[in-house]
Design an enzyme around this catalytic site. Structure first.
Site, mmCIF file in Angstrom:
data_model
loop_
_atom_site.group_PDB
_atom_site.id
_atom_site.type_symbol
_atom_site.label_atom_id
_atom_site.label_comp_id
_atom_site.label_asym_id
_atom_site.label_seq_id
_atom_site.Cartn_x
_atom_site.Cartn_y
_atom_site.Cartn_z
ATOM 1 N N GLY A 86 0.810 -1.215 0.000
ATOM 2 C CA GLY A 86 0.000 0.000 0.000
ATOM 3 C C GLY A 86 0.840 1.260 0.000
ATOM 4 O O GLY A 86 0.350 2.345 -0.294
ATOM 5 N N ASP A 119 -2.279 6.789 2.923
ATOM 6 C CA ASP A 119 -1.717 7.839 2.062
ATOM 7 C C ASP A 119 -0.490 7.376 1.285
ATOM 8 O O ASP A 119 0.097 8.143 0.522
ATOM 9 C CB ASP A 119 -1.363 9.076 2.904
ATOM 10 N N ASP A 243 1.061 -11.535 6.799
ATOM 11 C CA ASP A 243 1.624 -10.699 5.725
ATOM 12 C C ASP A 243 2.976 -10.118 6.115
ATOM 13 O O ASP A 243 3.666 -9.535 5.284
ATOM 14 C CB ASP A 243 0.649 -9.572 5.340
ATOM 15 N N ASN A 244 3.353 -10.276 7.385
ATOM 16 C CA ASN A 244 4.669 -9.822 7.823
ATOM 17 C C ASN A 244 5.563 -11.007 8.142
ATOM 18 O O ASN A 244 6.538 -10.874 8.882
ATOM 19 C CB ASN A 244 4.543 -8.932 9.059
ATOM 20 N N ASP A 253 9.317 -6.005 8.304
ATOM 21 C CA ASP A 253 8.314 -5.065 8.783
ATOM 22 C C ASP A 253 8.514 -4.672 10.229
ATOM 23 O O ASP A 253 7.844 -5.158 11.140
ATOM 24 C CB ASP A 253 6.892 -5.575 8.530
#
Ligand code: AMP
Ligand code: MG
Length: 469
Positions: A86, A119, A243-244, A253
């Protein structure tokens, strides 16, 4: 600047990623650059302004193939069918002078199709936090992603705390393949993609593996090794979501992670981990849980699912044993025992229980053991003396145990209060504390900066790390 890209992931089918260029920033400034790593990667840096431009995403180097990778994941136990990069963009891969293929990724480089409500940016604090802690991990000999560069963007971003300076981290990893990468295709029933991913992974990381079950076995071993290494230095990852969880077995991460000062099995730093799911002592169990999720994906590749399920179950059920053995090896070394025996576990657990009662400093208590000064760390002196008696009887020669302990017990770890102080200074434009930490943490087994080895005073303790990354 020349980066010898040799991309492979971008050649996989379209469903694996989205092509995505970084979003440019107004005023990039290079804050940190890892010369040693750049050398391994064959990256030639001509000038700082150019490096700031490339590692902020403002200019795309030749032969880069920028993509955002797709993945899914269990976050705090609940499945999210679509996550993905993201706020990270993979520029491409490089084969280093050591023959190892690595990803070069920008983190905080702007929105992607997987940004959801985010963002796509990162603020300076977490960027420098990851820079320092990942490089400290590397120096400790623990598999990890690396930090190549940190660039201030010259732009402000908004977090709960208010407006903060933006930054981009250039992260280097042997790959960004996660358990979640398997989960996204398994969940969608995209078996062709799952098969392609499995073959790609085997070729890239475990070329000796003969098929998915062998791959599972290898990842279980890598994760068991990784998590016990974390435990041996008092590291709490903080967000062991699938996901990590790196398929290559690297620490990845660095969010609300921390090294603990005072020892407690239930220690948690992440401000969002209110249930203590990812507390210090739960990490081995979570690693097994994550491997069960990987197993669930890989089973889908077999025609005879019952047989595959049986084999996968056996592999995952063997992991606690692997973890226990690796743990015993690591902690035996910490108390000077080079040839672990089964009943050493009791000896170590007794020490840890005493440490926990006093919340004795994890790093310094083990350090004090090799200096014969550990007694000072405890309040129940009688209990410690009894333990010490048993311990000394167990040791072989003093010289041998000293050597074993010295190489297992770091003097300097990135203590949370020092990281926070470093961030505060950097936000004010002072990079000296960052440089100081980097220097001392490069040789963590040698005391080069006594003040950095000291635990925080009561006022200095930073009990939580915030996830507003
Ligand atoms: P993390 O907790 O950093 O592992 O992130 C979990 C997911 O949230 C990943 O898919 C990230 O890419 C995404 N994410 C985290 N922060 C942001 C952000 N500021 N903008 C967009 N996506 C983000
Ligand atoms: Mg993540």
């Amino acid at each position: 600047m020349f980066i010898p890209f040799d991309n492979s992931y971008a050649l996989l089918p379209e469903g694996f990623f989205s092509k995505q260029k970084p979003t440019s920033v107004s005023d990039p400034k290079l804050l940190a650059f890892n010369n040693e790593l750049a050398l391994t990667l064959g990256i030639e840096l001509d000038d700082f302004a150019e490096a700031a431009s490339v590692f902020s995403g403002n200019s795309i180097p030749q032969n880069a193939a920028p993509i955002a990778q797709l993945y899914a994941g269990h976050q705090f136990g609940s499945f999210n069918p679509q996550l993905g990069d993201g706020r990270a963009i993979l520029l491409g891969e490089v084969i280093g002078s050591d023959g190892i293929r690595r990803d070069i990724q920008l983190k905080g480089s702007g929105p992607t199709p997987y940004s959801r409500m985010g963002d796509g940016r990162a603020w300076l604090g977490p960027v420098l936090r990851e820079y320092v802690i990942s490089e400290a991990m590397q120096a400790l000999g623990i598999p990890t992603t690396r930090a190549l560069a940190a660039v201030a963007t010259g732009e402000q971003i908004w977090r709960e705390q208010g407006a903060l300076p933006g930054a981009v981290l250039t992260r280097v990893a042997t790959s960004h393949l996660r358990v979640g990468t398997f989960q996204v295709f398994a969940h969608r029933g995209e078996l062709e993609h799952l098969r392609t991913l499995t073959e790609y992974t085997i070729q890239r990381h475990y070329p000796e593996a003969q098929g998915p079950m062998d791959l599972l076995r290898a990842v279980c071993a890598a994760q068991a090794d990784l998590v016990t290494r974390w435990m041996s230095v008092g590291f709490i990852h903080g967000v062991m979501n699938t996901d990590n969880c790196s398929i290559a077995g690297e620490t990845i991460d660095y969010g609300p992670c921390a090294f603990m000062d005072g020892f407690h099995q239930n220690r948690v730093f992440s401000s969002i981990d209110t249930q203590g799911r990812y507390a210090f002592g739960t990490q081995p169990g979570i690693a097994v849980w994550n491997m069960a999720q990987l197993a669930t994906c890989l089973i889908q590749l077999f025609k005879d699912r019952d047989a595959a399920l049986e084999e996968a179950t056996e592999i995952v059920h063997a992991m606690p044993d692997l973890l226990e053995k690796a743990w015993l090896n690591r902690f035996c070394a910490k108390i000077g025992i080079s040839t672990p025996q089964a009943d050493d576990q009791g000896l170590i657990e007794e020490l840890l229980a005493l440490m926990q009662t006093d919340e004795a400093d994890f790093t310094n208590t083990f350090q004090a053991l090799n200096e014969g000064k550990a007694r000072d760390q405890f309040t129940d002196l009688e209990a410690f003396d009894q333990w010490s008696e048993k311990w000394k009887n167990r040791l072989t020669t003093e010289a041998e145990s000293q050597t074993v302990m010295q190489s297992a017990n770091p003097v300097i770890i990135p203590r949370n209060h020092r990281i926070e102080q470093m961030i505060e200074a950097a936000v004010a434009g002072d990079m000296a504390p960052f440089e100081r930490l980097m220097k001392a943490l490069a040789t963590p087994f040698v005391e080069t900066d006594a003040a950095l080895a000291r635990p925080p005073s009561r006022q200095e303790i930073v009990p939580a790390t915030f996830c507003g990354t």
